[in-house]
Design a protein around this motif. Sequence first.
Motif, mmCIF file in Angstrom:
data_model
loop_
_atom_site.group_PDB
_atom_site.id
_atom_site.type_symbol
_atom_site.label_atom_id
_atom_site.label_comp_id
_atom_site.label_asym_id
_atom_site.label_seq_id
_atom_site.Cartn_x
_atom_site.Cartn_y
_atom_site.Cartn_z
ATOM 1 N N CYS A 256 0.826 -1.210 0.000
ATOM 2 C CA CYS A 256 0.000 0.000 0.000
ATOM 3 C C CYS A 256 0.859 1.258 0.000
ATOM 4 C CB CYS A 256 -0.898 0.007 1.237
ATOM 5 S SG CYS A 256 0.031 -0.197 2.774
ATOM 6 N N CYS B 69 1.708 2.837 2.612
ATOM 7 C CA CYS B 69 1.249 3.767 3.637
ATOM 8 C C CYS B 69 2.134 3.719 4.877
ATOM 9 C CB CYS B 69 -0.219 3.527 3.977
ATOM 10 S SG CYS B 69 -0.539 2.503 5.402
ATOM 11 N N CYS C 49 1.130 0.878 7.943
ATOM 12 C CA CYS C 49 1.416 -0.559 7.901
ATOM 13 C C CYS C 49 2.893 -0.815 8.186
ATOM 14 C CB CYS C 49 1.057 -1.136 6.539
ATOM 15 S SG CYS C 49 -0.706 -1.080 6.219
ATOM 16 N N HIS D 115 -4.903 2.880 7.810
ATOM 17 C CA HIS D 115 -4.462 2.408 6.500
ATOM 18 C C HIS D 115 -5.566 2.631 5.460
ATOM 19 C CE1 HIS D 115 -3.516 -0.714 3.439
ATOM 20 N NE2 HIS D 115 -4.737 -1.122 3.649
HETATM 21 ZN ZN ZN Z 1 -1.046 0.443 4.690
#
Ligand code: ZN
Length: 403
Positions: A319, A321, A324, A340
């Motif tokens: 992802c 992000c 995470c 998230h």
């Molecule tokens: Zn994430």
Amino acid sequence: MPPFTIDPFSHYLGYLATDQETLRELLDSYNGLIVPGTIAAWQQQGTGGFVTTLSALPQAPPYLIDPRSPLFQQGLPGAKASHVALADLLGDPGLVQIRDPSPTDFDDQRLSVIAEHWVEFNTVYTDLPSDKTLDKYARRLKEPIAPHNRQAPEGILPPYFAASGMDDDWWELSKVLFDLTEARAQIPCYRVVCAQDSAALDELLADVDDNQVVVWVSGLDETKAEVSALATYREAIAAATSRDQKTFALYGGFFSVLLRGAGLRGSGHGVGFSEHREWRELPASGAPPARFYWRRAHRFVQPDLAQNLYEQEPSITDCGCPHCDGRGPIELKYHDLMKHSVWCRDQEIQTFGGVAPEAAAQVLRDEYDALEAQIGELRLLPAVRSRARTQIAHLPRWADALS
Ligand SMILES: [Zn+2]
């Protein structure tokens, strides 16, 4: 007003008490809050305290309170405390009843009482929380809050009902409720057009001359809907845009972001779930289990499935992000899963908010082909492989609905 004017696309989150941490810490990743009337009515101190304290921050998200009035279009034999609280707040405890009501149960006098109470509640909302409650939330925000900076709702969403079309008597009642509310309100009112299915949306939107409208197609689960239902939805939004009506979807997932190309100006969703909603209240036991937002497939999936894929090939569930931090889906705690998901949607909006429909459709088809090929190559149990394929099947449907 923000829900209709933020570029490229406004991102609103539904409020739930369990999401306070996410709402506080991710102020940069969303544009506004939608507070359900049921929760606003039932947890007046807690919800009002949090929402209005947050509203006093310099980077405060604006908020709207959704009256959730379609609730009272049905019998509520198992009414919750929040349903009763909302009916009381609307000055009409009889709204909660066992049998399904009929539109003829609502005369102008009754609608007038409901509208009057709703305007009053929106007007005094910032004054409802006690000083003690406000202090508590200010401490949690770790920022000094000047009480006079607390903001009122950015507008009023007048009570409304779900309608099957222009000839539906509930639609007529919705229009009366809007007029009665607007006549009393000191701040802008935004009509909610709640269509019982996507086929009804176009005629309902064409029947009002507002240039800013909140839309809700009941039960439209983007990941399960047929191409025709999604295409009908897109066409209704495009037709509204051509009439200079700006639209904002009360509920929406990634497909709604792609409708930016048809003119949709923004959408809302619950943190971690609730990208669609059925007007008819269904018996539910507690909050749904936390899901993992699978960014490449643009949908929520069960964390165990995402973990299976991640363990075989981390790039599938990657992802990018900060929440995470390289961990697998099942290693994420509840609030990390929530943050998230909000972060991913914000990124999707930044990436896709200005992409033309044909180009977006091609991206979806390419992503589907890539995921399909990857899933085919992984060493997965047949049942897991089949589940994974089910979870990407909407991508070509979305592409078709855009083209
Ligand atoms: Zn994430």
